[in-house]
Design a protein around this motif. Structure first.
Motif, PDB file in Angstrom:
ATOM      1  N   HIS A 442       0.984  -1.191  -0.003  1.00  0.00           N
ATOM      2  CA  HIS A 442      -0.070  -0.073  -0.049  1.00  0.00           C
ATOM      3  C   HIS A 442       1.095   1.422   0.071  1.00  0.00           C
ATOM      4  O   HIS A 442       1.864   1.373   0.496  1.00  0.00           O
ATOM      5  CB  HIS A 442      -0.813  -0.119   1.199  1.00  0.00           C
ATOM      6  CG  HIS A 442      -2.138   1.143   1.219  1.00  0.00           C
ATOM      7  ND1 HIS A 442      -2.019   2.215   1.427  1.00  0.00           N
ATOM      8  CD2 HIS A 442      -3.422   0.731   0.822  1.00  0.00           C
ATOM      9  CE1 HIS A 442      -3.083   2.937   1.304  1.00  0.00           C
ATOM     10  NE2 HIS A 442      -4.034   2.114   1.097  1.00  0.00           N
ATOM     11  N   GLN A 444       0.746   3.947   1.284  1.00  0.00           N
ATOM     12  CA  GLN A 444       0.714   4.813   2.797  1.00  0.00           C
ATOM     13  C   GLN A 444       1.347   3.805   3.936  1.00  0.00           C
ATOM     14  O   GLN A 444       1.362   4.661   4.861  1.00  0.00           O
ATOM     15  CB  GLN A 444      -0.758   5.149   3.071  1.00  0.00           C
ATOM     16  CG  GLN A 444      -1.461   6.102   2.129  1.00  0.00           C
ATOM     17  CD  GLN A 444      -1.066   7.390   2.054  1.00  0.00           C
ATOM     18  OE1 GLN A 444      -0.874   8.242   2.896  1.00  0.00           O
ATOM     19  NE2 GLN A 444      -0.370   7.806   0.822  1.00  0.00           N
ATOM     20  N   LEU A 598      -7.661  -3.566   5.353  1.00  0.00           N
ATOM     21  CA  LEU A 598      -7.397  -2.293   4.971  1.00  0.00           C
ATOM     22  C   LEU A 598      -8.172  -1.277   5.786  1.00  0.00           C
ATOM     23  O   LEU A 598      -8.073  -0.139   5.987  1.00  0.00           O
ATOM     24  CB  LEU A 598      -7.255  -1.916   3.535  1.00  0.00           C
ATOM     25  CG  LEU A 598      -6.466  -2.523   2.660  1.00  0.00           C
ATOM     26  CD1 LEU A 598      -6.326  -2.189   1.077  1.00  0.00           C
ATOM     27  CD2 LEU A 598      -4.724  -2.132   2.996  1.00  0.00           C
ATOM     28  N   CYS A 601      -7.561  -0.609   9.100  1.00  0.00           N
ATOM     29  CA  CYS A 601      -6.315   0.130   9.364  1.00  0.00           C
ATOM     30  C   CYS A 601      -6.479   1.465   8.992  1.00  0.00           C
ATOM     31  O   CYS A 601      -5.854   2.381   9.116  1.00  0.00           O
ATOM     32  CB  CYS A 601      -5.097  -0.463   8.652  1.00  0.00           C
ATOM     33  SG  CYS A 601      -4.419  -1.919   9.068  1.00  0.00           S
ATOM     34  N   LEU A 603      -7.063   2.373   6.049  1.00  0.00           N
ATOM     35  CA  LEU A 603      -6.568   2.713   4.648  1.00  0.00           C
ATOM     36  C   LEU A 603      -7.580   2.506   3.581  1.00  0.00           C
ATOM     37  O   LEU A 603      -8.456   1.557   3.277  1.00  0.00           O
ATOM     38  CB  LEU A 603      -5.546   1.929   4.561  1.00  0.00           C
ATOM     39  CG  LEU A 603      -4.516   2.131   5.405  1.00  0.00           C
ATOM     40  CD1 LEU A 603      -3.404   0.954   5.445  1.00  0.00           C
ATOM     41  CD2 LEU A 603      -3.456   3.264   5.217  1.00  0.00           C
TER      42      LEU A 603
END
Length: 658
Positions: A442, A444, A598, A601, A603
């Motif tokens: 990812h 980020q 994700l 998190c 994200l």
């Protein structure tokens, strides 16, 4: 050792000093007979009794019985130096070659055995072995230069009597403040006792006081690397290089530290430079292979490992490194060669252990489960006997975490509020590297490695009047914040600038309470795998260090149960703060699980996370080559061909249901 055992052994020693050899032998046999009749006998007592029996046999002239007793002793305690030294004395009159080999083994397991070194000196002089003689005389000079209390403490340490060694060393330092050898020895004892913060302070102080003492600097650097403080280790290595720019061991140490911080190209260049000077350096070839493997150059890594074997036919680490790629396949010819090596008398214990694990993998790959398990079991048995691991103590330590942290313990407004860390925890071989690779794909998120920093913080809290973890609830708000900031500061060197980063140290599951106290906004992902697959996979793995529970089927099963109980507790006291990800569900529904992870998190979904195997990054765990491939399911059910050998594991796992 119990008080009763101590008294019995003291009586045997007195009998030996009074030359009552037959009385000693009879007394030893009585104790051993009672042990066989299910009277508990501690491991230390068993070691002492067999040793005293062997010495008594030798002193009364019955050398063959002494040798038989010592061989029995070595089966139980394969790294017991004094047993090998005694074996050397037994062979002195009849077989000089066996005597020399026994004395050499003794010095390997206890470098403080001066008498064994003196015997080797005679052998090397007689045989004209000039290089071995020089090294031997160097060690003799060092040992004879030590003050007697420090020589005694060093001997005690290598014999596993750590608390006695510590006491002697501290007494010496009380009257010889800042003695460098005493400081280094006390630090080494601290490392073996896992009192890492004290050991680090001692070595840092020693290096500050004696900046030109390279032994102190080397010990400090090694400890920093062991603690995962690779940026600090690299700094120490570069400082050492200023004092000794051409020193081989200093350059190797620098390269190791560079691998730790992820500067692989520079590390590889150092290794290759050293090998261009002299190719006959098998340990450097293996280190080069590890660096190449971490970079993803698996074919070059394999070539490096194979080259190590060319220069050192019995170098166990090279064989295990090949097996540990998880993709390498041994030829029948090489397997035959390895079988002969593990059975050869000259093969060192550490090499035998490594080759046994490699043979387990080799025969597993050729679908010979019977021979495979035999070598896995042998390797694990030998490795366990070199450790002082007690599963009951570990179970108590995990229970202490449950006692120390309740729902009321946590206040999310306290501690460092940074949301940066994503912790992936669980047992080794549970699929955590796959989850890390998915998340590190990812944009980020930075992937790092198995960071030791939480373990270090926990260790620093372990030696106060109220021990860790019971003292965490009493920590002041500013202390919690500072510890969280300390963690972020120490881990910054492993990041590449993304807002979030992963810490994939599996053992952090133990310290989730501490993590959520100092970093309340950290994300916790628990990597789970089918218990039989997870535990047997751990049993098949020879770990670089730590994971001492994995070398016994009963231990690993009990550890898994204790892990599950502790994770249930964390879910109870930290509801919605931990995401459990089942490995088999990731294999069955990659996209669904990726979206779930994700979302947890915070994200946004990115397609790159599905194509995780295309992400190029440093990976230093055994699963490195597996996560550089698309999802596959061949790892599921790998325990089933071995099922008939796994009753002990099944029984241990079933204990939680009773």
């Amino acid at each position: 050792m119990t008080l009763e055992e101590q008294k019995a052994i003291q009586q045997l020693k007195q009998g030996l000093m009074q030359s009552q050899h037959q009385v000693v032998i009879s007394g030893c046999n009585d104790i051993l007979r009672r042990a066989r009749d299910h009277v508990d006998l501690s491991q230390n007592a068993l070691k002492e009794v067999l040793y005293l029996k062997a010495v008594a046999y030798r002193l009364m002239g019955n050398v063959n019985s002494a040798i038989d007793t010592l061989n029995e002793l070595i089966v139980y305690f394969p790294n017991y130096a004094r047993a090998f030294q005694e074996l050397g004395y037994c062979y002195l009159a009849s077989d000089q070659k066996k005597a020399a080999h026994s004395f050499y083994q003794a010095t390997r397991f206890n470098p403080a055995l001066l008498t064994a070194w003196l015997q080797l000196e005679k052998v090397y002089k007689a045989d004209g072995q000039s290089q071995a003689l020089a090294l031997c005389q160097q060690q003799i000079a060092f040992l004879t230069s030590l003050p007697k209390p420090l020589l005694g403490a060093t001997d005690l340490m290598h014999e596993g009597q750590l608390h006695k060694a510590e006491q002697v060393c501290r007494q010496f330092l009380a009257s010889h403040e800042h003695h460098p050898e005493a400081m280094m020895l006390l630090a080494e004892i601290g490392i073996q006792l896992k009192v890492y913060s004290d050991a680090e302070f001692l070595l840092e102080s020693c290096v500050t006081l004696y900046p030109e003492n390279d032994r102190a600097a080397a010990a400090y650097q090694n400890l920093l690397s062991k603690l995962g403080k690779f940026p600090d280790a690299a700094a120490v290595a570069k400082k050492r290089l200023e004092y000794a720019p051409d020193n081989f061991t200093v350059k190797v140490g620098l390269a190791h530290a560079l691998v730790g911080v992820g500067e692989l190209d520079e590390a590889i260049n150092v290794y290759k430079s050293l090998l261009s000077e002299n190719e006959d350096r098998p340990a450097v070839w293996v280190a080069l292979g590890h660096a190449l493997k971490a970079r993803g150059d698996i074919d070059e890594a394999i070539q490096a490992y194979e080259t190590a074997i060319v220069y050192a036919n019995d170098f166990g680490d090279a064989y295990w490194s090949l097996a540990n790629t998880k993709t390498y396949r041994f030829s029948d010819e090489l397997l035959t060669k390895m079988v002969s090596l593990v059975d050869a008398e000259a093969t060192k214990l550490d090499d035998e252990i490594h080759i046994c694990f490699a043979l387990g993998k080799g025969f597993e790959d050729s679908a010979n489960a019977t021979r495979s398990f035999a070598y896995y079991e042998r390797g694990n048995r030998l490795k366990k006997r070199t450790l002082q691991f007690d599963i009951a103590k570990t179970e108590k330590a995990l229970q202490a975490q449950q006692q120390a942290f309740t729902k009321e313990s946590f206040d999310k407004t306290k501690g460092c509020q940074a949301p940066d860390p994503i912790f992936i925890v669980g047992l080794p071989r549970a699929g955590s590297t796959l989850l890390e690779q998915i998340l590190a794909s990812h944009s980020q998120v930075d992937g790092t490695m198995e960071l030791h920093d939480i373990l270090g913080i926990a260790s620093s809290l372990s030696h106060q009047s109220t021990p860790y973890p019971l003292n965490v609830s009493a920590l002041q708000e500013d202390t919690l914040t500072k510890l969280g900031e300390q963690y972020l500061r120490q881990t910054r060197a492993y990041r590449q600038g993304a807002p979030f980063f992963i810490d994939k140290m599996p053992n952090n599951f133990i310290h989730i309470g501490l993590i959520k106290k100092i970093l309340p906004n950290a994300k916790i992902i628990d990597a789970r795998r089918n218990p039989m697959d997870c535990c047997f996979s751990g049993f098949k793995q020879l770990f670089g260090e730590g994971q001492e529970f994995s070398y016994s089927l009963d231990d690993i099963g009990r550890y898994y149960n204790a892990y599950e109980k502790l994770m249930a507790h964390w879910h109870n006291v930290l509801p919605d703060d931990i995401l459990t990800v089942q490995h088999e569900e990731v294999l069955d529904d990659l996209e669904g699980q990726v979206k779930r992870i994700l979302a947890f998190c915070g994200l946004a979904y990115e397609e790159a996370c599905l194509a995780f195997h295309q992400t190029k990054r440093i990976i230093k765990t055994p699963s490195s080559e597996q996560v550089r491939q698309p999802i596959y399911k061949t790892g599921m059910g790998q325990w089933k061909p071995f099922e008939s050998n796994l009753e002990e594991l099944k029984n241990a796992l079933c204990e939680k249901k009773r």
